[in-house]
Design an enzyme around this catalytic site. Structure first.
Site, mmCIF file in Angstrom:
data_model
loop_
_atom_site.group_PDB
_atom_site.id
_atom_site.type_symbol
_atom_site.label_atom_id
_atom_site.label_comp_id
_atom_site.label_asym_id
_atom_site.label_seq_id
_atom_site.Cartn_x
_atom_site.Cartn_y
_atom_site.Cartn_z
ATOM 1 N N ASP B 330 73.049 50.723 47.156
ATOM 2 C CA ASP B 330 71.607 50.587 47.177
ATOM 3 C C ASP B 330 71.241 50.055 45.788
ATOM 4 O O ASP B 330 71.975 50.274 44.837
ATOM 5 C CB ASP B 330 71.023 51.983 47.425
ATOM 6 C CG ASP B 330 69.558 52.047 47.129
ATOM 7 O OD1 ASP B 330 68.837 51.189 47.656
ATOM 8 O OD2 ASP B 330 69.147 52.937 46.373
ATOM 9 N N ASP B 523 70.764 56.913 46.849
ATOM 10 C CA ASP B 523 70.181 58.132 46.302
ATOM 11 C C ASP B 523 68.870 58.561 46.945
ATOM 12 O O ASP B 523 68.426 59.677 46.763
ATOM 13 C CB ASP B 523 69.959 57.979 44.797
ATOM 14 C CG ASP B 523 68.874 56.962 44.494
ATOM 15 O OD1 ASP B 523 68.635 56.083 45.350
ATOM 16 O OD2 ASP B 523 68.269 57.047 43.424
ATOM 17 N N ASP B 527 67.869 56.277 52.088
ATOM 18 C CA ASP B 527 69.293 55.961 52.162
ATOM 19 C C ASP B 527 70.050 56.901 53.097
ATOM 20 O O ASP B 527 71.196 56.645 53.446
ATOM 21 C CB ASP B 527 69.946 56.047 50.774
ATOM 22 C CG ASP B 527 69.432 54.950 49.865
ATOM 23 O OD1 ASP B 527 69.086 53.879 50.392
ATOM 24 O OD2 ASP B 527 69.378 55.175 48.644
#
Lengths: 122, 641
Positions: B330, B523, B527
């Site tokens: 991410d 995080d 996600d």
């Protein structure tokens, strides 16, 4: 003489096969509920008796393991689903608290993964 | 009687027979001959081997068998036959029974120590907990045990003291050593408003903090819980040994009987030598090395990683890591710092900022935080907004001062026209790795705000370490292509998938799964689906509880380099499990035919006592190999280079 030995030997082999591999009944015990708590005593001697413990869902449960067997095979009991790895000193009663919030079948085993027992929560 | 005591007794009573065995070729005979041997062995059998026999018998009655069954049958056979042989004036082998018992016990003594060694990681963690703390009650500081602290308590921490529970600093500031939780050796500076974690150690400053999480909810308690579960979890590879161990012992007994029958009936060997072969088979076959192979390695591997601030949740994760081909990251908060800052404002700077800030007041998006911060710094007034609407992945819209206004990315601009000069500026800013948002009023674009989220200083190292292992690195982000590519170029990411809506992250992960196993590092709450979809979900510790819950691996320290360490350590642990299983199997599979005398005619045979020694060594070597995982090197090659 040799023929007799041969027959006896094959006989023992047959017996071993039947004794260990054929289906045999397993000791099973349901927990008695008292004072909002259920308690089951499990004796650890050459395996677990009872081998299958049935608990009621939602009632706090305690399993009391007492190991009378001196084998180091059995000196720990592991409930991998609950993250419990409890040492069982010989001839001492060890209480293990079980979280009965989720119904299901949970296996437990000895430290060397040779002996198995099962917890049924319903 | 403890195993250690039984071992010593067994050793002392076996020693004279060992001396005799060595000195026999030189003509020395034991005083009392066979009778002495009989007496010595009887003591060993009753005191040291007795418990094996008891245990074997009680499990036999339950239709079970274990290693004790094998030891008991092996030693009893040797012992009983020797008594018979003594009565009929044939050669005896009492010493076999005594030596086997001694060696087996020796193995167990060491094994017990090693096993305790392997499992004490949890204890070490629990011991980190502070015992008591100074809590302000009724205006006075009172010392209370940690268990009596409740949420909301104000706790005083003096220099050098351990912090009791998790919370937030209310007064004062200090540097705090968080190495026990994060593995990071540098102390961290903390001031008012910063959160502190229980079990960490205060440096030279003094402060008070408000307890936020106590008891089972503290970070330490949760880490302990995770590690416990991981250490006792089943690795799927273990299913094999479970099945084998169930049928192994009876099978070995059958092989032993066949061995005896073949030697005695068909080859025509004497009863004594046929029995020796059978007893060797029984003794060498003990499967305990097989049973220990997986759990001990799992224990050491997960314990060690926990000390490094890497929490591996279970054995399944370890196994999955082994085949990971692609690592997907991410962007915000994972590769980048996650604290974006406004760098440029194009247009009437005050007006653009104040409208944007008014719109973003109630948003928790990181970009919104950056805009609000900038507006506050500029001392701008914010007007309340009505009819607030968030458009997923695009931006927000609301009425400010009675006029419709919006803030968002280029996807929100379907109906708006953007002047060429603004477009050019946008492109320039994007190529500088800055995210550009449009601010509009009515149907007019009135300006641009450029926001930059810099990559973490360690991201580049982390990516190059992963690439050095041949892994493909991918960045997944909702940002647009130009900005994402600029950041990817800075840190060296192979591939960028930009413009991904939060809900589509999991689908993107699925696409990559078609070409091999995927690890996803993230995080945020958004996600979580991707973390659970990926074969290995790696949650950053700074992340939300939901992200941590969905990940298979949690990195306590917010350092991307730990991704490499986590993957490496998992691989090492899994490889160690495979190695252990391989040796345990090879040893059993090869040991049995040798012990059965299959290679007797080429001069290769095992006596029962050698078989006993070999068995002890095999368990010991498996456990030792697991404990050695603690020493395995985990350094990215990039750091060395």
């Amino acid at each position: 003489m040799k023929l007799i030995v041969l027959v006896i030997g094959l006989g023992i082999i047959g017996f071993i096969g039947w004794w260990f591999f054929a289906k045999h009944q397993v000791a099973e015990e349901s927990a008695a509920v008292a004072d909002d708590q259920q308690v089951v005593d499990v004796e650890v001697k050459g395996g677990y008796s009872p081998e299958v413990v049935i608990l009621k869902k939602g009632v706090p449960a305690i399993l009391n393991f007492t190991r009378t067997d001196s084998s180091s095979c059995l000196d720990r009991v592991i409930f991998s689903d609950f993250g419990i790895n409890q040492e069982l000193p010989q001839n001492e009663k060890e209480s293990i608290q079980i979280d009965t919030d989720k119904a299901g079948e949970y296996a437990w085993q000895c430290g060397m993964d040779m002996f198995h027992g099962k917890l049924v929560i319903k | 009687m403890s195993i250690t005591k039984r071992f010593w007794i067994s050793l002392i009573f076996s020693l004279p027979m060992l001396v005799e065995m060595i000195l026999k070729p030189f003509g020395w005979m034991m005083p009392g001959g066979e009778w002495t041997m009989f007496t010595l062995t009887t003591v060993v059998m009753v005191v040291a081997a007795g418990p094996f026999i008891q245990s074997a018998w009680s499990s036999f009655k339950k239709h079970h068998s274990n290693m004790d069954t094998l030891v008991a049958i092996g030693t009893t056979t040797a012992y009983v036959y020797s008594i018979y042989a003594m009565a009929t004036n044939q050669p005896v082998f009492f010493e076999s029974a005594a030596f086997v018992t001694t060696f087996v016990l020796l193995g167990q003594v060491f094994e017990e120590r090693m096993r305790n060694n392997a499992s004490n990681a949890v204890e070490k963690l629990v011991n980190l907990q502070a015992k008591d703390a100074e809590v302000i009650r009724d205006g006075k500081a009172v010392k209370v045990p940690v268990s009596e602290i409740v949420v909301g308590d104000i706790i005083k921490v003096r220099p050098g003291e351990k912090i009791a529970v998790d919370g937030q600093i209310v007064t004062g500031s200090s540097t705090i050593d968080e190495s026990m939780i994060t593995g990071e050796s540098m102390p961290v500076e903390k001031k008012i408003g910063d959160s502190v974690v229980g079990a960490t150690v205060n440096g030279s400053g003094a402060f008070t903090f408000k307890a936020g999480k106590v008891g089972k909810n503290t970070m330490l308690a949760q880490i302990v819980e995770l590690v416990k579960k991981a250490q006792n979890s089943h690795a799927p590879i273990q299913g094999l040994t479970d099945k084998v161990s169930e049928i192994f012992v009876p099978l070995v007994l059958i092989i032993a009987i066949l061995t005896f029958l073949i030697w005695y009936v068909f080859i025509g060997a004497s009863v004594a030598s046929s029995l020796i072969f059978a007893v060797s088979v029984v003794v060498i076959a003990c499967p305990c090395a097989l049973g220990l192979a997986t759990p001990t390695a799992l224990m050491v591997g997960t314990g060690r990683s926990a000390r490094m601030g890497i929490l591996i949740k279970n054995g399944e994760v370890l196994e999955a890591v082994n085949d990971v081909k692609t690592v997907i990251f991410d962007k915000t908060g994972t590769i980048t710092v996650g604290k974006p800052q406004v760098t440029d404002v194009i247009g009437n700077s005050d007006k653009v900022l104040s409208i944007a800030a008014s719109l973003e007041q109630s948003s928790e998006h990181p970009l919104a935080t950056a805009i609000l911060k900038k507006a506050k710094e500029a001392g701008l007034e914010m007007t309340p907004s009505q009819n607030f609407k968030a458009i997923e992945g695009k931006g927000v819209q609301a009425d400010v001062d009675g006029e419709s206004a919006f803030v968002g990315n280029d996807k929100l601009l379907t109906d708006m026209k953007v002047s060429d000069s603004l477009k050019a500026k946008m492109t320039t800013l994007q190529h500088q790795a800055k995210t550009v948002v449009f601010v509009g009023q009515g149907d007019q674009i009135i300006g641009l705000i450029a926001i930059q989220d810099a990559p973490k200083p360690t991201s580049e190292d982390a990516i190059s370490a992963l690439k050095s292992k041949g892994l493909k690195t991918v960045m997944l982000t909702g940002d647009n292509q130009a900005v994402s590519q600029a950041i990817a170029d800075q840190v060296g990411i192979d591939q960028v998938v930009a413009d991904v809506l939060p809900g589509d992250k999991a689908d993107q992960v699925k696409k990559f799964q078609q070409s091999g196993k995927v690890a996803f590092v993230g995080d945020g709450i958004n996600d979580a689906p991707a973390l659970s979809t990926a074969d290995v979900g790696i949650a950053m510790g700074s992340g939300t509880d939901i992200a941590i819950e969905s990940g298979g691996i949690v990195l306590v320290k917010n350092d991307l380099r730990d991704v490499y360490k986590a993957l490496e350590l998992s691989k090492k642990t899994f490889n160690r499990i495979k190695l252990n299983l391989f040796w345990a199997f090879v040893y059993n599979v090869l040991g049995i035919p040798v012990a059965a005398g299959l290679f007797y005619f080429i001069g290769l045979a095992l006596s029962p006592e050698l078989a006993g020694l070999a068995m002890a060594l095999s368990s010991l070597s498996v456990v030792t190999s697991s404990v050695l995982l603690n020493r395995a090197k985990i350094t990215p090659s990039a750091e060395i280079a």
